[in-house]
Design a protein around this motif. Structure first.
Motif, PDB file in Angstrom:
ATOM      1  N   SER A  15     -35.698  68.053 -59.900  1.00 47.00           N
ATOM      2  CA  SER A  15     -36.778  69.036 -60.019  1.00 47.00           C
ATOM      3  C   SER A  15     -36.564  69.992 -61.202  1.00 47.00           C
ATOM      4  CB  SER A  15     -36.943  69.821 -58.712  1.00 47.00           C
ATOM      5  OG  SER A  15     -35.815  70.629 -58.489  1.00 47.00           O
ATOM      6  N   ASP A  48     -42.292  69.555 -56.154  1.00 46.76           N
ATOM      7  CA  ASP A  48     -41.225  69.748 -57.150  1.00 46.76           C
ATOM      8  C   ASP A  48     -40.277  68.550 -57.215  1.00 46.76           C
ATOM      9  OD1 ASP A  48     -42.251  72.183 -57.816  1.00 46.76           O
ATOM     10  OD2 ASP A  48     -40.823  73.356 -56.636  1.00 46.76           O
ATOM     11  N   LYS A  69     -42.791  66.198 -59.583  1.00 49.89           N
ATOM     12  CA  LYS A  69     -42.211  66.673 -60.848  1.00 49.89           C
ATOM     13  C   LYS A  69     -40.849  66.023 -61.091  1.00 49.89           C
ATOM     14  CE  LYS A  69     -44.352  71.261 -60.630  1.00 49.89           C
ATOM     15  NZ  LYS A  69     -44.010  72.687 -60.570  1.00 49.89           N
ATOM     16  N   TRP A  91     -41.556  62.841 -62.812  1.00 47.81           N
ATOM     17  CA  TRP A  91     -42.075  63.253 -64.141  1.00 47.81           C
ATOM     18  C   TRP A  91     -40.909  63.639 -65.061  1.00 47.81           C
ATOM     19  CZ3 TRP A  91     -47.369  64.167 -65.605  1.00 47.81           C
ATOM     20  CH2 TRP A  91     -47.534  64.887 -66.797  1.00 47.81           C
ATOM     21  N   ASN A  92     -40.047  64.559 -64.566  1.00 47.39           N
ATOM     22  CA  ASN A  92     -38.927  65.061 -65.376  1.00 47.39           C
ATOM     23  C   ASN A  92     -37.960  63.940 -65.746  1.00 47.39           C
ATOM     24  OD1 ASN A  92     -39.887  67.673 -64.996  1.00 47.39           O
ATOM     25  ND2 ASN A  92     -38.584  68.072 -63.228  1.00 47.39           N
ATOM     26  N   SER A 100     -47.727  63.716 -52.256  1.00 49.29           N
ATOM     27  CA  SER A 100     -46.750  63.522 -53.342  1.00 49.29           C
ATOM     28  C   SER A 100     -46.551  62.035 -53.635  1.00 49.29           C
ATOM     29  CB  SER A 100     -45.416  64.191 -52.993  1.00 49.29           C
ATOM     30  OG  SER A 100     -44.741  63.519 -51.954  1.00 49.29           O
TER      31      SER A 100
END
Ligand SMILES: NC(=O)c1ccc[n+]([C@@H]2O[C@H](COP(=O)([O-])OP(=O)(O)OC[C@H]3O[C@@H](n4cnc5c(N)ncnc54)[C@H](O)[C@@H]3O)[C@@H](O)[C@H]2O)c1
Length: 263
Positions: free
Chosen positions: A65, A112, A116, A119-120, A159
């Protein structure tokens, strides 16, 4: 000769459960690995796989995250292995709670880590794949959200469904640069996460809750993490060279029944 010989893979969530099962299948098929997780138990998994398969493995302690943590882990992986061919974005969390009682903090925790976090991780590894002119990304979605859902799963379902959209958009954007991206949609596997869900639904007898889950699956059992690892090995490796932007359900038939009769 292993089907992943010479491949270098970065796997998040590798300290236990599905990430560990995927790491096990990858090591068995000859891949070199960077095993990444927020839980330091990832070092024990690496040690076991080195001794069982003679695999070359580095580890990274990271929080998916946190973009900075992903960037450092990617650097450590590329430094240790030379490049990354396959990314398995597996780390994820699930907290069940009915919609009106779920706090915004718990909702954001799913966003998160599960959204994310993928994504991260992809943002940190993709530049290296582009530099090398090839790459395969395997995203851990779920049947939950995109296909089915149970009460208490609104945050988790949103999610995991989001990851299907992410997979398709990323796949189409990078297809002409030899980067593939596919999503796995799992029903239930027996992992610490599934055991925690069972404990939440039947605190005095979680094994009974797991047996109930198995009863609702036409194949009569939960997946073993390494079975999901075999799908991840297919999607990460060259056998799936013409497959991108696709969703792969692996659920022992759990999304098949039209009614509960006979199950
Ligand atoms: N178990 C199932 O039945 C099932 C079904 C469908 C999808 N999934 C998905 O598969 C993935 C793995 O599930 P599992 O059952 O193995 O879960 P698990 O809880 O057993 O393992 C999850 C791993 O992710 C790591 N992790 C959690 N948050 C992290 C963070 N912020 N940064 C880095 N690592 C983090 C944990 O430390 C752990 O090692 C998840 O994305 C989950 O949503 C699981």
């Amino acid at each position: 000769m292993g089907k992943l010989d010479g491949k270098k893979a970065f796997i998040t969530g590798a300290a236990m459960g599905l990430g560990e099962g995927i790491a096990t299948a990858y090591a068995a098929h000859g891949a070199e690995l960077c095993l990444a997780d927020i839980n330091p138990r990832v070092d024990e998994v690496a040690e076991r796989l080195r001794s069982e398969y003679g695999a070359r493995i580095v580890t990274a302690h990271m929080d998916v995250s946190a973009p900075g943590s992903c960037a450092s882990a990617a650097q450590a992986a590329i430094g240790g292995l030379g490049r990354i061919d396959i990314l398995c974005a597996i780390a994820g969390v699930c907290k069940l709670c009915d919609f009106l009682s779920m706090s915004d903090e718990d909702r954001d925790f799913h966003i998160d880590v599960n959204i994310k976090g993928v994504w991260n991780t992809v943002k940190s590894i993709l530049p290296d794949m582009l530099k090398n002119g090839k790459g395969s990304i395997v995203v851990m979605s779920s049947v939950t959200g995109d296909i089915v859902a149970d009460p208490g799963e609104t945050a988790y379902a949103l999610s995991k469904a989001a990851l299907v959209g992410f997979t398709k958009a990323l796949a189409v954007e990078y297809a002409d640069r030899n980067i593939r991206c596919n999503a796995m949609q799992l029903g239930y596997a027996r992992t610490p996460m599934a055991e925690a869900i069972a404990k939440q639904s039947n605190p005095s007898d979680p094994e009974a809750a797991l047996a109930e889950m198995a009863k609702a699956i036409p194949m009569g059992r939960l997946a073993k993490p390494v079975e999901v690892g075999e799908l991840a090995a297919f999607l990460g490796g060259d056998e799936s060279s013409y497959i991108t932007g696709s969703q792969f359900v692996i659920d022992g038939g759990s999304t098949l029944p039209e009614s509960v009769m006979g199950v």
